[in-house]
Design an enzyme around this catalytic site. Structure first.
Site, short mmCIF file in Angstrom:
data_model
loop_
_atom_site.label_atom_id
_atom_site.label_comp_id
_atom_site.label_asym_id
_atom_site.label_seq_id
_atom_site.Cartn_x
_atom_site.Cartn_y
_atom_site.Cartn_z
N TYR A 1 -3.51 27.20 13.12
CA TYR A 1 -4.50 26.94 11.95
C TYR A 1 -4.03 28.55 11.43
CZ TYR A 1 -7.21 23.84 15.52
OH TYR A 1 -7.63 22.75 15.66
N GLN B 1 -17.23 16.27 8.85
CA GLN B 1 -17.21 16.21 9.42
C GLN B 1 -15.33 16.92 9.24
OE1 GLN B 1 -16.21 12.57 12.08
NE2 GLN B 1 -17.45 12.42 10.06
N ASN B 2 -15.82 17.52 7.78
CA ASN B 2 -14.61 18.09 7.32
C ASN B 2 -14.85 19.43 7.77
OD1 ASN B 2 -13.20 15.85 7.47
ND2 ASN B 2 -13.68 15.54 4.36
N HIS C 1 -17.97 20.51 12.88
CA HIS C 1 -16.66 20.35 13.39
C HIS C 1 -15.96 21.77 13.25
CE1 HIS C 1 -15.63 16.01 13.65
NE2 HIS C 1 -17.12 16.62 14.83
N GLY D 1 -15.20 7.66 4.45
CA GLY D 1 -13.92 8.34 4.57
C GLY D 1 -13.59 8.61 6.02
N THR D 2 -14.63 7.80 6.37
CA THR D 2 -14.53 8.17 7.84
C THR D 2 -14.48 6.79 8.06
OG1 THR D 2 -15.46 8.95 10.04
CG2 THR D 2 -17.15 8.17 8.48
N SER D 3 -13.30 7.01 9.50
CA SER D 3 -13.29 5.55 10.70
C SER D 3 -14.18 4.76 11.43
CB SER D 3 -11.76 5.09 11.58
OG SER D 3 -12.34 6.07 12.37
N ASP E 1 -13.17 21.96 5.71
CA ASP E 1 -12.51 23.02 4.12
C ASP E 1 -14.24 22.94 3.29
OD1 ASP E 1 -13.29 20.32 2.70
OD2 ASP E 1 -11.98 19.12 3.88
#
Length: 227
Positions: free
Chosen positions: A53, A86-87, A104, A173-175, A89
């Protein structure tokens, strides 16, 4: 003012130069998930996770928001906008979004090991690494403020509430394959429009939606035209 809720995933930041981790050229291509992003891995080899990380942080900390991030922030002029991401950044914040909930965790923060008490420490961009032996005031080892696989998602309940309050829900941008985040769509009221922006065709059997099959920037332009 209508409540506009965004749920964003890795594809939101792809145009900023942060690759998604499930694609062939993704972040985890040279690593196994079990090796560097599970709770078991943290218990087994914390130094390896800290090194990974630290590398990730240094590699992507200078990335800038893309047009999609900026257009999401600009919609605050017309809507009560809430972002659930969910990112890990902070590109939504850099673009000017004021209400951002991280599911997250956050790459540029750390916390004491053990249960997440909600006390998080910002990392110095000039010296962003965490090492074994770095502790809080109580002598507890510091770790990345990131939710590893096998760990609870502390903000999930709050995210479900925010989705339930939405007048419009937009997924970018998420599946919709990663749970529990994908299950958030089921908390949206049945009478509201749901839009999904992603260049790949997405299937989600539990909720009808309108897909805009484009990347974040172009997709947001089309969404704004529709709204």
């Amino acid at each position: 003012m209508k409540k506009l809720v965004f749920l964003t995933g890795a594809g939101m930041s792809a145009e900023s130069g942060i690759p998604t981790f499930r694609d062939a050229d993704g972040l985890w291509e040279n690593y196994s998930i079990e090796e560097i992003c599970t709770h078991d891995a943290w218990l087994r080899q914390p130094a390896l996770l800290l090194d990974f990380y630290n590398m990730l942080r240094r590699k992507f900390m200078d990335c800038k928001p893309n047009e999609g991030h900026r257009l999401v922030a600009q919609l605050e002029e017309r809507y009560d906008v809430q972002v659930i991401t969910q990112n890990i950044d902070n590109l939504h914040e850099q673009a000017g979004s004021h209400k951002v909930l991280h599911l997250h965790g956050e790459m540029m923060k750390c916390r004491a090991d053990g249960r997440d008490t909600g006390v998080h420490y910002p990392l110095d961009p000039k010296n962003p690494d965490i090492h074994m032996g770095d502790t809080d005031a109580n002598g507890v080892q510091l770790r990345p403020h990131i939710v590893f696989f096998q760990e609870d998602v502390p903000n999930l309940e709050q995210a479900a509430y925010l989705v339930s309050e939405a007048d419009i829900l937009v997924v970018i941008g998420t599946s919709l394959n990663v749970y529990p985040a994908a299950g958030l769509l089921q908390y949206a009221r049945k009478d509201i429009p749901v839009y999904l922006i992603d260049p790949k065709p997405i299937s989600y059997p539990y909720r009808a939606f309108t897909q805009i099959q484009k990347g974040a920037g172009e997709g947001m332009k089309e969404l704004i035209a529709l709204l």
